[in-house]
Design a protein around this motif. Structure first.
Motif, PDB file in Angstrom:
ATOM      1  N   LYS A 371       9.021  -7.678   7.932  1.00 36.24           N
ATOM      2  CA  LYS A 371      10.096  -7.145   9.098  1.00 36.24           C
ATOM      3  C   LYS A 371      11.370  -7.782   8.766  1.00 36.24           C
ATOM      4  O   LYS A 371      12.360  -7.756   9.154  1.00 36.24           O
ATOM      5  N   GLU A 372      11.407  -9.003   7.875  1.00 36.02           N
ATOM      6  CA  GLU A 372      12.454  -9.664   7.532  1.00 36.02           C
ATOM      7  C   GLU A 372      13.648  -8.877   7.052  1.00 36.02           C
ATOM      8  O   GLU A 372      14.795  -8.896   7.112  1.00 36.02           O
ATOM      9  N   ARG A 373      13.028  -7.923   6.304  1.00 34.93           N
ATOM     10  CA  ARG A 373      14.089  -6.891   5.557  1.00 34.93           C
ATOM     11  C   ARG A 373      14.173  -5.566   6.262  1.00 34.93           C
ATOM     12  O   ARG A 373      14.933  -4.699   5.759  1.00 34.93           O
ATOM     13  N   LEU A 374      13.400  -5.435   7.376  1.00 34.93           N
ATOM     14  CA  LEU A 374      13.351  -4.108   8.099  1.00 34.93           C
ATOM     15  C   LEU A 374      13.977  -4.207   9.361  1.00 34.93           C
ATOM     16  O   LEU A 374      14.372  -3.207  10.183  1.00 34.93           O
ATOM     17  N   GLU A 375      14.574  -5.362   9.827  1.00 32.50           N
ATOM     18  CA  GLU A 375      14.909  -5.404  11.094  1.00 32.50           C
ATOM     19  C   GLU A 375      16.393  -4.736  11.325  1.00 32.50           C
ATOM     20  O   GLU A 375      16.977  -5.024  10.157  1.00 32.50           O
ATOM     21  N   GLY A 376      16.501  -4.305  12.355  1.00 36.98           N
ATOM     22  CA  GLY A 376      17.691  -3.307  12.490  1.00 36.98           C
ATOM     23  C   GLY A 376      17.754  -1.906  11.841  1.00 36.98           C
ATOM     24  O   GLY A 376      18.766  -1.138  12.064  1.00 36.98           O
TER      25      GLY A 376
END
Length: 548
Positions: A371-376
């Protein structure tokens, strides 16, 4: 059309084969071969959504195509000549030029041409029907089209189809199949492997400057290979096979293929047509209509699920030449989950054989772990499809041969399929062309089995056996997965793994290092057994009954 596209020179490798080495290093091959798992996926489910800033998105409903989505081909028999010269060369004025879309899309379709059957007694050519226009079908059609004593037809339902696929190809495929580097979106040179406890191991330290794993989009790769077969003389048919009439065993009667022709349609239902073929190549995927027609038997299959997610430029830069592999029973009880870089987005997915009903739960878990790099990010496409676990019981029946996913040529543990699809298509076609002796005779089932099947099994059977073993050993528990990731921190493992994957030749190693690795791996497994939480229990008795 392709003379202006250059292919990078790739040095040839002569490697010593030693399958004992691979067994000693256990999971090294599957560590890098992982890129191919979704490489054999195909499907049509589409979805759009937004990933929240703080929580992962709920899973989109999975839609899995049924057997009616298989591809196909066929010819009629009223004795008239087809739109081909006597030597089989395509008369392009008889074709309809379609909008290009991108320059790699196959934009020739049969359209309004009358494609009629003919009796071989009149001296006309034997007809080859290649059912399916992916890598396996395109590779086969290219070989057949070069023999001008044969009339070759290649069938594809959607000429510009955007197939759901990890799209990874080994370096040797670029050279072996004369692929221009322009079909490669990204060159992956680094990978992060993340264990159940979120230990991260960086893989790729041993790669040379010119070595990489190619990430492609199937609409580009398939279109390029299919276009090339058409340029060589294969006739493309934009059609969907609905039924195949198989001739009596031992007869020289043709295969009658019923299909819906979409070549002259801009939308709606196709036109019902039939064609006849003397030889069939089933390259129509896991739901193969050809396989069903020849009673090739069933196989167990995994379900692979993937979301294409558009992320911002800064996060995309992070994935420029990097892929991620996640293992743990939270993301899959018997496979792995992945984040693959694509042209302008990332593919995020997972797969399972033993607990397919819980795929949405596993997909939610991989989004959470990454999620850290998939958020948004924006979900631009959702896709799923069955992945064969092993070859079908029968891959040849009469004068019909299966290749690629239709034959079950997907490796366990990694799920790699693109290279083996293209290779099997080429090997099948080369064997059959040789057996037909410049188009003067028809091959028998025994002859095809003694050449194509025997040669393919001799070349790759050990690879399938080893990867099957690796899956059983390293994907069986969280403790084994932890040991697997720890093992891949070894430069020795990384070198043997990358060399084996990139060049599709099992590489020999140092026997002393092999023994050291064996004991280190066993030690890792014992340590992990004592410290790693046990896998979550699950039960799906109804689903388990579907397995062979």
């Amino acid at each position: 059309m392709y003379t202006n596209l250059e292919t990078a020179a790739i040095p040839a490798r002569n490697a010593r084969r030693t399958y004992a080495t691979v067994l000693a290093v256990f999971g090294c091959v599957c560590a890098l071969a992982l890129f191919g798992m979704s490489g054999s996926m195909s499907g049509n489910a589409v979805g759009v959504g937004i990933l929240p800033k703080s929580t992962s998105a709920t899973s989109n409903t999975m839609r899995i195509p049924n057997d009616a989505t298989s591809l196909g081909a066929r010819r009629t028999s009223n004795g008239q000549q087809s739109g081909l010269h006597n030597n089989g060369v395509l008369m392009q004025q008889g074709l309809t030029r379609m909008p290009k879309g991108t320059k790699y899309h196959c934009n020739w379709v049969a359209g309004n041409r009358a494609l009629h059957g003919h009796a071989k007694a009149d001296g006309s050519n034997y007809r080859i029907g290649v059912i399916g226009g992916g890598p396996s079908g395109s590779a086969a059609a290219e070989v057949f089209a070069k023999d001008k004593n044969l009339d070759t037809f290649i069938f594809e339902r959607k000429m510009d189809n955007i197939k759901p696929c990890g799209g990874a190809i080994p370096l040797c495929m670029v050279d072996e199949f004369d692929l221009p580097e322009s079909v490669v979106d990204r060159k992956v040179r680094k990978m992060k492997m993340i264990s159940p406890s979120n230990r991260v191991v960086d893989v790729g330290r041993t790669l040379k400057a010119n070595e990489y794993i190619g990430m492609t989009r199937r609409e580009v790769l398939d279109g390029y290979m299919r276009n090339r077969s058409v340029e060589l003389g294969a006739t493309p048919i934009n059609g969907l096979v609905t039924k195949i009439d198989v001739p009596p065993t031992g007869s020289s009667q043709p295969y009658v293929v019923h299909y819906q022709d979409y070549g002259d349609k801009t939308g709606g239902a196709g036109t019902a047509k039939t064609m006849e073929f003397d030889v069939l190549i089933g390259a129509d995927g896991a739901n193969s209509r050809v396989a069903k027609a020849i009673d090739a038997g069933e196989y167990n299959y995994a379900i692979a699920f993937q979301e294409r997610i558009a992320i911002d430029e800064e996060k995309m830069e992070y994935y420029k030449d990097l892929a991620e592999m996640y293992v743990g029973d939270d993301v899959s009880p018997d496979f792995y989950a992945w984040v693959f870089p694509k042209y302008d987005h990332v593919g995020v997915g997972t797969g399972t054989v033993v607990n397919r009903p819980d795929i949405p739960k596993y997909q939610k878990a991989i989004r959470e772990r990454a999620k850290e790099r998939l958020e948004g990010g924006k979900i631009i496409k959702v896709e799923a499809h069955p992945i064969p676990e092993h070859p079908r019981p029968r891959r040849v029946q009469g004068r019909a041969a299966l290749v690629g996913d239709a034959a079950g040529y997907v490796t366990k543990c990694s799920g790699e399929g693109i290279y083996f699809a293209a290779k099997s298509g080429r090997m099948a076609a080369e064997s059959i062309v040789k057996l037909m002796q410049d188009g003067t005779r028809l091959p028998t089932q025994q002859e095809i089995e003694d050449t194509y099947i025997a040669d393919y099994d001799k070349k790759y059977q050990a690879t399938y056996v080893v990867l099957d073993l690796l899956q059983k050993v390293f994907y069986s528990s969280n403790a084994a997965r932890e040991a697997f990731v720890e093992m891949c921190d070894s430069d020795y493992v990384q070198k043997v793994t990358f060399d084996s994957y990139l060049y599709k030749t099992v590489q020999g190693g140092n026997p002393i290092d092999d023994v050291k690795l064996l004991f280190n791996t066993l030690g890792s497994i014992f340590r992990a057994q004592a410290t790693t939480p046990k896998d979550r229990a699950f039960s799906n008795p109804v689903e388990s009954l579907k397995r062979l």
